[in-house]
Scaffold this active site. Structure first.
Site, PDB file in Angstrom:
ATOM      1  CG  ASP A 140      31.066  60.380  46.608  1.00 22.73           C
ATOM      2  OD1 ASP A 140      30.961  60.000  45.426  1.00 22.73           O
ATOM      3  OD2 ASP A 140      31.860  61.258  46.980  1.00 22.73           O
ATOM      4  CE  LYS A 203      33.574  62.379  50.040  1.00 23.28           C
ATOM      5  NZ  LYS A 203      32.181  62.529  49.549  1.00 23.28           N
ATOM      6  CE  LYS A 239      34.687  63.720  46.787  1.00 26.22           C
ATOM      7  NZ  LYS A 239      33.284  63.489  46.344  1.00 26.22           N
TER       8      LYS A 239
END
Length: 294
Positions: A140, A203, A239
């Protein structure tokens, strides 16, 4: 000034009008939320969680205990699917790998100088490569907001491409930090740049400095993913992270993703929620008894 980055953004047909997006989101939630308030959805959401432990006080011992709880879940709740992954800092990837015993839970690491993304690209790439070498299955990394707001799209995109190369065959989730981008127009542009630079997931947020996920941000990100899929055939995950702490909040985001992207995205291969407190709330609602298992 015309270039391939601006041309790609301009080629999108997605409406980025903030007011129209609010209306569209409100309509989706009003018409479809209640149908998703059920045990099957709660179980799916639990199985879609990236269970996070990202504290300044983390240590090898505390991370080991954290991972052991995930191992224990299978023994205590064998009828339920476990969380999707555990998310730790890169220096703890090898610790997590050595303790993790369940095969269906991945190891995710925040990387590339999370949460600010402020460092040398060489440092970001090295940290990412070290996390992968340590056992990370997923990375991430934060979108370079500084380059984006300077309109240096080439540098922002090149960084994602380099990080993706450092991930090798593992997944790269690009954190847009939608609370800093603020507007649908900027969230749309950052999404498109990330998608075409090799992101495997979009995300929302770090959950650190800026406001976390919003319904409208997830809606526009999902729209960008859907358009990208229609143009390229590539499925990219989504996400939701930053402030999702209750079952009802998780269901609302699930509803938006379901209605915009469709059932193909309703697998933890393409749908994740980053959370530390949500897992206990979902588990409590599933078993009908308040628990703080995680």
């Amino acid at each position: 000034m015309s270039d391939k980055y601006r041309d790609t953004i301009a080629a999108s047909n997605i409406n980025a009008d903030d007011e129209k997006i609010k209306i569209a989101v409100a309509k989706i939630l009003d018409e479809h939320t209640n149908e998703n308030k059920n045990q099957e959805v709660y179980k799916f959401l639990l199985n879609s969680i990236d269970l996070t432990m990202l504290n300044s006080t983390d240590s090898s011992q505390s991370v080991s205990k954290f991972v052991e709880r995930v191992n224990k879940f299978e023994e205590v709740y064998g009828e339920l699917k476990n969380v999707a992954s555990i998310c730790v800092y890169p220096c703890f990837a090898s610790v997590a790998q050595s303790v993790l015993e369940v095969s269906d839970v991945n190891i995710a690491c925040v990387s590339a100088c999370f949460p600010s993304s402020q460092s040398f690209i060489e440092v970001k790439v090295a940290e990412t490569a070290l996390a992968i070498d340590g056992g990370a299955d997923e990375i991430d990394a934060v979108f370079n907001l500084g380059n984006y707001f300077d309109e240096d799209y080439e540098s922002a995109c090149d960084e994602i491409t380099e990080l993706k190369a450092a991930c090798r065959d593992k997944k790269l989730k690009i954190i847009l930090e939608t609370g800093a981008l603020k507007t649908a127009k900027d969230i749309k542009a950052a999404s498109i740049l990330s998608l075409y630079s090799g992101a495997d997931f979009l995300k929302t947020s770090t959950g650190k400095e800026y406001p976390g996920a919003t319904h409208e941000a997830v809606y526009i990100m999902a729209k960008c993913i859907k358009e990208y899929h229609s143009k390229t055939g590539n499925m990219v995950g989504i996400k939701i992270s930053g402030g999702v702490t209750t079952t009802d909040e998780a269901v609302a985001y699930y509803t938006i993703v379901k209605e915009v992207l469709g059932s193909k995205w309703l697998t933890n291969k393409y749908f994740r929620i980053g959370a530390s407190r949500l897992a206990n709330k979902l588990l409590s609602d599933i078993i009908g008894l308040e628990t703080n298992f995680f």
